[in-house]
Design an enzyme around this catalytic site. Structure first.
Site, PDB file in Angstrom:
ATOM      1  N   TRP A  96       3.630  27.304  -1.099  1.00 52.92           N
ATOM      2  CA  TRP A  96       3.737  28.754  -0.953  1.00 52.92           C
ATOM      3  C   TRP A  96       4.909  29.075  -0.030  1.00 52.92           C
ATOM      4  O   TRP A  96       4.988  28.585   1.089  1.00 52.92           O
ATOM      5  CB  TRP A  96       2.447  29.321  -0.357  1.00 52.92           C
ATOM      6  CG  TRP A  96       2.486  30.815  -0.234  1.00 52.92           C
ATOM      7  CD1 TRP A  96       3.007  31.539   0.789  1.00 52.92           C
ATOM      8  CD2 TRP A  96       1.992  31.758  -1.184  1.00 52.92           C
ATOM      9  NE1 TRP A  96       2.879  32.880   0.548  1.00 52.92           N
ATOM     10  CE2 TRP A  96       2.254  33.047  -0.672  1.00 52.92           C
ATOM     11  CE3 TRP A  96       1.341  31.652  -2.419  1.00 52.92           C
ATOM     12  CZ2 TRP A  96       1.894  34.217  -1.337  1.00 52.92           C
ATOM     13  CZ3 TRP A  96       0.977  32.809  -3.087  1.00 52.92           C
ATOM     14  CH2 TRP A  96       1.257  34.066  -2.554  1.00 52.92           C
ATOM     15  N   ASP A 197      17.306  31.714 -15.894  1.00 53.72           N
ATOM     16  CA  ASP A 197      16.544  32.968 -15.922  1.00 53.72           C
ATOM     17  C   ASP A 197      16.692  33.646 -14.563  1.00 53.72           C
ATOM     18  O   ASP A 197      15.714  34.007 -13.910  1.00 53.72           O
ATOM     19  CB  ASP A 197      15.075  32.681 -16.237  1.00 53.72           C
ATOM     20  CG  ASP A 197      14.286  33.936 -16.605  1.00 53.72           C
ATOM     21  OD1 ASP A 197      14.919  34.992 -16.810  1.00 53.72           O
ATOM     22  OD2 ASP A 197      13.048  33.865 -16.674  1.00 53.72           O
TER      23      ASP A 197
END
Length: 293
Positions: A96, A197
């Site tokens: 995270w 992307d």
């Protein structure tokens, strides 16, 4: 889903390394229920992505390839901690990171350095060994020695075929593809590894000033595809482009190629979401036809 995730993760002793799960909660960042945060007893956390196994495997390949050529002093490419089965889906376990919107200078430098390092290594051709995805859209495997042929055959044509479903017919674009491939091929870029992307939601800045890259759709391509996409939806600052240029300035003519390179992403969005993306695709095709025909 929460109970399943807790049961699976609690059995992963090598991953936990003596720690315990304290909570598993859904978060934004994907389809409903597809992204979760797992908090651990030592204060660290994981980002869990639940999806189709083929999609997760493609993302894992892209992340690991990007990490191979990245400079961790400038940009962090999120690491893959584990890939776990959750029939009929899978779980990608990632660290995270709190991604912010600070000074993007190192993000730009790090992307340029990644591009340059990968251009000096690996196959001197364009494409990718494995089928992948651009969002939820297909990104076919294949290789070509010529950049224009690779971009048209592997990226544009598959999306243009899908666009038949919303009445963008072959006679609307067939005259464009050969001159477009020739024009891009004449530019003769070096193949390098690209994120693929690169919109603002897939890049950010960490608290220590380094950049962060997530959710790639990687392949070996002209580095301009990444820089073009940063202009499609915004979110990248002047400092980002200054950082990139500090490491590896873009060649002359880049701005003239942006429309063509971003047509791929516009087609993918039109095929997935419809709406105004369809009109934008038609507009870009007409502009390119006026320029190249």
């Amino acid at each position: 889903m929460r109970d399943q995730l807790e049961q699976i993760l609690s059995k992963e002793r090598d991953l936990l390394r003596g720690r315990c799960l304290t909570s598993v909660e859904p978060v934004g960042g994907g389809e409903v229920g597809a992204c979760w945060r797992a908090d651990l007893s030592d204060g660290s956390a994981w980002f869990l992505k639940v999806s189709d196994p083929a999609s997760l495997e493609a993302e894992q390949r892209g992340l690991r390839s990007l990490r191979q050529w990245s400079d961790a002093d400038l940009v962090e490419v999120v690491d893959v901690l584990a890939w776990l089965p959750l029939e009929p889906q899978g779980i990608l376990v990632l660290p995270w990171w709190e991604m912010g919107t600070g000074d993007q200078f190192n993000l730009g430098r790090g992307l340029a350095r990644l591009h340059r390092r990968s251009s000096l290594n690996g196959p001197s051709r364009f494409g990718w060994d494995h089928d992948g995805f651009i969002g939820l859209g297909p990104q076919p495997a294949g290789w070509s020695e010529d950049w224009g042929e690779a971009f048209v055959a592997l990226r544009l044509k598959p999306q243009l075929r899908l666009a038949e479903a919303w009445a963008l017919h072959e006679n609307d674009w067939s005259s464009l593809v050969a001159p477009l491939a020739q024009w891009l091929g004449d530019h003769a870029p070096d193949p390098c590894l690209v994120h693929g992307d690169l919109w603002a939601g897939n890049a950010g800045v960490l608290a220590d000033g380094r950049g962060l890259l997530i959710d790639p759709a990687s392949w070996r391509a002209d580095r301009e595809v990444d820089l073009a996409m940063t202009q499609l939806f915004g979110g990248f600052s002047r400092r980002f482009y200054e950082g990139y240029s500090r490491e590896w300035p873009l060649p002359e003519g880049f701005e003239q190629r942006v429309d063509a390179l971003n047509l791929y992403h516009l087609l993918n969005h039109a095929n997935l979401f419809g709406g105004g993306y369809r009109d934008r695709c038609r507009q870009v095709i007409k502009r390119l036809q006026k320029t190249l025909l």
